[in-house]
Design a protein around this motif. Structure first.
Motif: not given
Length: 333
Positions: A229, A231-232, A234, A298, A301-303, A305
């Motif tokens: 998806d 989000k990967h 990042y 990133s 941005l990955m982790y 919320d």
């Protein structure tokens, strides 16, 4: 025969089903290329009959009455003949009558076919573009399509009331130049709003031409052998030595709903002609520093919320005021 399932096992908003197998195209990133190579005697597209397909959908509705709409995942639904589309649309409206979504390609798009399926209940269409760079589409993806045709189709889709176009792109392509990436951003800016952008990360599937090219050029594709998806993306920006990360990040953030003020999370002001010229200058003069900074950013941005974070530190009234401020700045005409 359909097996009994619990509600949690079913995606009620768009139950996925296929009315055909195969694809008439030979894109270098797609597994269909390898399948055609290994099974040259088999027809490239095998369709269910309309009678069988409608019967299958009726059985799904009977077994799972909580299903609210369908997503027909045929590689390109309009590979079917006009008469077949006409028969399907007529019967679907009379016998199923639920909203649905299809995938189409630039070569198979047809306005009259679109009119038939919209009248039958189609409210979303996923249109495969992959890149706004003609160089990328022609020489890397094996897709001989021109942006002028893509824009014609976008204008056509915009004429159908109640239909939301979802434009499908491939991001995180290590073979793209900064000019290729800015071409994609500029093309997306020209689509008539509203629309939605899907930004998929490039995967190097076994047996594909693109995987062969990646291995030949010595790229590390150990994390790129399956669909992931957005989000990967990042994770790719963090871990891979991909060039022009600024433009990859911008387009990743453009994924989502678009209107006249913003595309995804990016206000159109930030992707104006002047803004793009500034990004090009920064990418040329400070590429090492920018790529490193984006790699570190990133991680957040990955982790992170951010919605949960804001709900935790702000009360409901403050969140409402923050939304109002955002709408005033970015959503007002």
């Amino acid at each position: 025969k359909l097996a009994p399932m619990e509600l949690l096992h079913i995606i009620c908003d768009y139950f996925e089903v296929m009315g055909s197998r195969g694809c008439p195209h030979s894109c270098t990133f797609c597994s269909n290329y390898k399948i055609k190579q290994d099974f040259p005697w088999r027809k490239s597209v095998r369709n269910y009959t309309v009678d069988y397909f409608i019967g299958h959908l009726k059985e799904i509705c009977r077994a799972y009455p909580m299903v609210r709409s369908f997503w027909f995942e045929d590689d390109t639904f309009f590979a079917k003949e006009y008469g077949e589309i006409q028969e399907f649309a007529d019967r679907y409206k009379r016998e199923i009558n639920k909203p649905f979504c299809i995938l189409v390609s630039p070569w198979t798009y047809n306005e009259e076919k679109t009119r038939l399926v919209v009248e039958a209940g189609m409210d979303r269409v996923i249109f495969g573009i992959q890149s706004g760079s003609e160089r990328t589409n022609h020489t890397i993806y094996g897709r001989k399509i021109y942006n002028s045709r893509i824009l014609e189709i976008a204008q056509s889709l915009n004429t159908f009331h109640g239909l939301v176009p979802y434009y499908d792109f491939i991001g995180m392509n290590p073979f793209e130049t900064r000019e290729d990436l800015t071409s994609t951003i500029n093309l997306a800016r020209r689509f008539p709003a509203p629309f939605f952008i899907f930004s998929n990360n490039l995967a190097f599937y076994p047996g594909t031409k693109l995987r062969e090219l990646a291995l030949k050029t010595g790229l590390d594709i150990s994390r790129r052998d399956r669909h992931t998806d957005a989000k990967h993306g990042y994770s790719i920006l963090k871990n891979e030595k991909i060039k022009h990360k600024l433009f990859h990040l911008i387009f990743l953030l453009m994924g989502g709903k678009a209107n006249k003020i913003k595309i995804g999370l990016i206000p159109r002001l930030f992707i104006s002609d002047n803004a793009i010229r500034l990004y090009l200058l920064l990418d040329k003069k400070f590429s090492f520093l920018i790529n490193k900074s984006i790699a570190y950013a990133s991680i957040l941005l990955m982790y992170a919320d951010w919605k949960a974070f804001l709900r935790k530190i702000l009360n409901r009234r403050q969140i409402t005021k923050l939304k109002a401020l955002y709408n005033k700045i970015f959503m007002s005409k």
